[in-house]
Design an enzyme around this catalytic site. Structure first.
Site, mmCIF file in Angstrom:
data_model
loop_
_atom_site.group_PDB
_atom_site.id
_atom_site.type_symbol
_atom_site.label_atom_id
_atom_site.label_comp_id
_atom_site.label_asym_id
_atom_site.label_seq_id
_atom_site.Cartn_x
_atom_site.Cartn_y
_atom_site.Cartn_z
ATOM 1 N N SER A 1 27.979 35.191 -14.171
ATOM 2 C CA SER A 1 29.264 35.713 -13.593
ATOM 3 C C SER A 1 29.786 35.029 -12.574
ATOM 4 O O SER A 1 29.900 33.801 -12.411
ATOM 5 C CB SER A 1 29.432 37.127 -13.900
ATOM 6 O OG SER A 1 30.748 37.672 -13.622
ATOM 7 N N HIS A 2 30.140 35.515 -11.547
ATOM 8 C CA HIS A 2 30.322 35.171 -10.254
ATOM 9 C C HIS A 2 29.272 34.686 -9.473
ATOM 10 O O HIS A 2 29.716 34.188 -8.206
ATOM 11 C CB HIS A 2 31.214 36.289 -9.531
ATOM 12 C CG HIS A 2 30.440 37.407 -9.267
ATOM 13 N ND1 HIS A 2 29.994 38.180 -10.098
ATOM 14 C CD2 HIS A 2 29.813 37.705 -8.098
ATOM 15 C CE1 HIS A 2 28.947 39.309 -9.889
ATOM 16 N NE2 HIS A 2 28.980 38.942 -8.335
ATOM 17 N N ASP B 1 36.731 33.828 -12.602
ATOM 18 C CA ASP B 1 35.299 33.706 -12.143
ATOM 19 C C ASP B 1 34.523 32.851 -12.930
ATOM 20 O O ASP B 1 34.936 32.440 -13.937
ATOM 21 C CB ASP B 1 34.627 35.042 -11.944
ATOM 22 C CG ASP B 1 34.458 35.819 -13.170
ATOM 23 O OD1 ASP B 1 35.041 35.694 -14.258
ATOM 24 O OD2 ASP B 1 33.358 36.455 -13.221
ATOM 25 N N ASP C 1 32.482 33.307 -15.590
ATOM 26 C CA ASP C 1 32.637 33.488 -17.243
ATOM 27 C C ASP C 1 33.895 34.086 -17.548
ATOM 28 O O ASP C 1 34.216 34.507 -18.652
ATOM 29 C CB ASP C 1 31.693 34.385 -17.473
ATOM 30 C CG ASP C 1 31.413 35.900 -16.892
ATOM 31 O OD1 ASP C 1 32.269 35.983 -15.562
ATOM 32 O OD2 ASP C 1 31.280 36.807 -17.591
ATOM 33 N N ASP D 1 36.074 36.536 -16.761
ATOM 34 C CA ASP D 1 36.445 37.912 -17.014
ATOM 35 C C ASP D 1 36.981 38.432 -15.638
ATOM 36 O O ASP D 1 37.670 39.691 -15.854
ATOM 37 C CB ASP D 1 35.209 38.917 -17.591
ATOM 38 C CG ASP D 1 34.249 38.844 -16.636
ATOM 39 O OD1 ASP D 1 34.000 38.198 -15.495
ATOM 40 O OD2 ASP D 1 33.241 39.444 -16.948
ATOM 41 N N ARG D 2 37.096 37.856 -14.691
ATOM 42 C CA ARG D 2 37.596 38.434 -13.396
ATOM 43 C C ARG D 2 39.036 37.748 -13.118
ATOM 44 O O ARG D 2 39.100 36.651 -13.423
ATOM 45 C CB ARG D 2 36.686 38.216 -12.044
ATOM 46 C CG ARG D 2 35.509 38.957 -12.290
ATOM 47 C CD ARG D 2 34.730 38.907 -11.007
ATOM 48 N NE ARG D 2 33.689 39.489 -11.026
ATOM 49 C CZ ARG D 2 32.925 40.203 -10.073
ATOM 50 N NH1 ARG D 2 33.434 39.896 -8.799
ATOM 51 N NH2 ARG D 2 31.872 40.834 -10.060
ATOM 52 N N LYS E 1 36.243 43.037 -19.469
ATOM 53 C CA LYS E 1 37.496 42.666 -18.606
ATOM 54 C C LYS E 1 37.796 41.348 -18.847
ATOM 55 O O LYS E 1 37.130 40.547 -19.462
ATOM 56 C CB LYS E 1 37.232 42.616 -17.100
ATOM 57 C CG LYS E 1 35.864 42.128 -16.490
ATOM 58 C CD LYS E 1 35.666 42.605 -15.198
ATOM 59 C CE LYS E 1 34.496 41.780 -14.602
ATOM 60 N NZ LYS E 1 33.128 42.423 -14.758
HETATM 61 C C1 VG1 Z 1 29.658 43.655 -9.811
HETATM 62 C C2 VG1 Z 1 31.151 44.534 -9.550
HETATM 63 C C3 VG1 Z 1 31.336 45.402 -10.744
HETATM 64 C C4 VG1 Z 1 31.232 44.430 -11.933
HETATM 65 C C5 VG1 Z 1 30.151 43.727 -12.060
HETATM 66 C C6 VG1 Z 1 30.029 42.661 -13.242
HETATM 67 O O1 VG1 Z 1 28.558 44.644 -9.847
HETATM 68 O O2 VG1 Z 1 30.858 45.199 -8.412
HETATM 69 O O3 VG1 Z 1 32.410 45.866 -10.665
HETATM 70 O O4 VG1 Z 1 31.616 45.096 -13.335
HETATM 71 O O5 VG1 Z 1 29.755 42.872 -10.966
HETATM 72 O O6 VG1 Z 1 31.114 41.860 -13.112
HETATM 73 P P1 VG1 Z 1 27.486 45.140 -8.674
HETATM 74 O O7 VG1 Z 1 26.465 45.962 -9.284
HETATM 75 O O8 VG1 Z 1 27.231 43.801 -8.178
HETATM 76 O O9 VG1 Z 1 28.659 45.773 -7.589
HETATM 77 V V1 VG1 Z 1 30.762 40.123 -13.561
HETATM 78 O O10 VG1 Z 1 32.289 39.352 -13.654
HETATM 79 O O11 VG1 Z 1 29.827 39.774 -12.668
HETATM 80 O O12 VG1 Z 1 30.167 40.272 -15.073
HETATM 81 CO CO CO Z 2 32.310 37.624 -14.616
#
Ligand code: VG1
Ligand code: CO
Length: 554
Positions: A119-120, A288, A290, A292-293, A387
């Site tokens: 992801s990010h 981001d 992948d 989804d953000r 998302k």
């Molecule tokens: C983070 C965010 C959470 C989100 C998750 C996955 O998790 O706070 O809200 O659902 O990333 O998003 P954490 O446990 O680091 O707070 V993504 O776009 O990384 O799949």
């Molecule tokens: Co993501």
């Protein structure tokens, strides 16, 4: 646990790893860890071992294109063939954004899907890699399943892999591996079709093509580039070049593909006209790694994700996706309570879930909610079970097309009507895990003493460790973050991130409500200053982390 019978291949003996516990969203580790002999294979076989209906089933496969994506896809295809999967539908080049993968699982009624993404988190050879399994509703596997996979990873002794060469990932068409069918599809097409049914493309096109309307979408060199170019530039006729950083690169151009004010620098500079060209685009957005953000901006204006959720809810009647009305809203516990006020006015329920999209799945499936979001730049609905960054961008464009006002005016009117929830998140990244755990443990030990304490005019009414009771399947998820709630609705929340790969990240979430319209122009950090100080008094962040400032403020 069911073990599917492999095709005539000798299983490979392997040693279990003890660090394959999935976090908030799948297993995320440094690339170097994933490249260790059998590391990926063990995890994939553990997933397969937890799927009794695997033989003959259909799986969706794809990732965000980061470094190690292609190699992993080849390994997973060979393992799927050896584990007698019937068919794998794969995005061309091994690419699928997370929401696109979710949609394909649903569209093809697949058993599930494997999404390769961190992801990010940064990518590249020295960056992060990740893998997660989504179930047949298209959503991230619930905790029960990820826990079972973790148990499996701790005792795995062998895995199955077909001894065959890789297949060409870049050519569309049908292939066969052993007896397994592989279909390589265009990763954007189905998703783009889905978006057309959700929004009024004609109206959005008219808006985008007005002479005085400029749009900028920052794909951050990640997976949404091709999706945004096709949807925004080709179909909605935004000026070519409206999508910036639109090429998908395996290392995301060396940047952190996290759409916030710190990492989406290129977009922020444009939206605040830092080059002093005399005008900024009317609408800006970023996604981001992948896809989804989403981050939403107007000219010289930033919309917090929590406000974005509330504004979309309040304007849902203008969006074809919600033509049958809003049934309910879901928001993660740390997300601001702005959406609750809209839900209250609409007379619909608002559910508070733990962080992570997997907790929305049951509510969406049961039809209790059809809009949900997180403060971490995540918004979505029941069109998929993830998302969805571009979907949120299109929601905003649809609202702008209908209301014919600027982003800022829409948000300000929203505050005037509902009040403003000042909100910030402070991240303290890369703290030694031991210090982070001590901070949390001490806070937990002191929770009982906090209730009833007053700080200035505020008194703490609840201090607890958030636990979620899923109203659909009655499962309970404990330890989901420490909540300090005050009598005036203000909140301070502490939790440790479950997506990092180095040390620990402490997230501090702070919120307060302001009804008075005369007070809606404060700087967010100043508006929350007293609560930030209380958080320090309660948790001694400086003492435990040695850090006087957070690494990232959003
Ligand atoms: C983070 C965010 C959470 C989100 C998750 C996955 O998790 O706070 O809200 O659902 O990333 O998003 P954490 O446990 O680091 O707070 V993504 O776009 O990384 O799949
Ligand atoms: Co993501």
């Amino acid at each position: 646990m069911h073990y599917s019978k492999p095709i005539k291949v000798q299983p490979v003996k392997t040693q279990a790893f003890n660090d394959q516990k999935p976090g908030t969203s799948g297993l995320r580790k440094k690339v170097a860890q994933f490249k260790k002999t059998d590391y990926l294979q063990n995890f994939v076989q553990s997933i397969f071992n937890c799927l009794p209906n695997l033989p003959g089933s259909t799986l969706i496969l794809g990732g965000d294109g980061r470094y190690y994506n292609r190699e992993s896809i080849q390994i997973i295809l060979r393992m799927a063939a050896a584990n007698r999967v019937g068919k794998v539908i794969l995005g061309q080049g091994g690419i699928l954004s997370t929401p696109a993968a979710s949609h394909l699982i649903r569209k093809h009624k697949a058993l599930g899907g494997i999404i390769l993404s961190a992801s990010h988190n940064p990518g590249g050879m020295n960056g992060d890699f990740g893998i997660k399994y989504n179930v047949s509703n298209g959503g991230p596997a619930p905790e029960e399943f990820t826990n079972a996979v973790y148990e499996e990873t701790k005792k795995i002794t062998e895995y199955h892999i077909a001894p065959i060469k890789g297949i060409p990932l870049d050519l569309l068409g049908h292939y066969t591996l052993e007896k397994m069918n592989i279909e390589i599809i265009n990763p954007v097409q189905d998703y783009a079709e889905l978006m057309k049914c959700q929004f009024n493309f004609d109206k959005i096109k008219m808006l985008i093509n007005q002479d005085n309307f400029e749009l900028c979408f920052d794909a951050m060199y990640a997976v949404t580039g091709p999706y945004a170019k096709q949807i925004l530039e080709d179909e909605l006729c935004a000026t070519p070049g409206s999508v910036i950083r639109g090429e998908s690169l395996p290392d995301f151009g060396g940047i952190h593909p996290d759409p916030n004010l710190v990492h989406a620098r290129r977009l922020v500079a444009k939206m605040f006209d830092e080059e002093e060209t005399g005008s900024a685009p009317n609408f800006g957005a970023a996604s981001d790694g992948d896809g989804d953000r989403n981050m939403i901006m107007g000219d010289y204006f930033f919309v917090t994700p929590s406000d974005s959720l509330a504004v979309i809810a309040a304007n849902a009647h203008l969006i074809p996706a919600f033509k049958n009305g809003l049934k309910g809203i879901g928001r993660s516990m740390p997300t601001s309570q702005a959406a609750d006020r809209v839900a209250e006015k609409l007379g619909i329920p608002c559910y508070e879930t733990p962080t992570g999209w997997k907790f929305f799945g049951n509510l969406l499936d049961a039809g209790r909610i059809n809009l949900c979001g997180e403060e971490s730049f995540g918004t979505g609905s029941d069109h998929v079970r993830e998302k969805d960054g571009l979907w949120a961008v299109l929601c905003w464009l649809n609202i702008l097309a209908e209301r014919k006002q600027s982003v800022e005016d829409i948000v300000r009117q929203h505050w005037a009507e509902y009040g403003r929830n000042y909100y910030t998140r402070h991240d303290y990244e890369n703290i030694p895990s031991e210090s982070a755990n001590k901070l949390i443990d001490t806070l937990l030990a002191n929770l009982n003493t906090l209730k009833g304490k007053s700080f200035g005019e505020r008194t703490i009414t609840i201090a607890d460790n958030f636990s979620y009771h899923d109203p659909v399947d009655d499962t309970v998820s404990k330890n989901q973050g420490i909540r300090i709630l005050f009598d005036d609705g203000a909140r301070i929340i502490f939790r440790l991130s479950g997506t990092g790969t180095e040390g620990a990240t402490l997230r501090l979430y702070i919120e307060r409500y302001e009804k008075d319209i005369q007070q809606h122009d404060l700087d967010t950090q100043e508006a929350l200053y007293d609560l930030i100080e209380i958080a320090e008094l309660i948790a001694n962040i400086i003492g435990y982390t040695g850090m006087h400032e957070p690494t990232v403020i959003t």
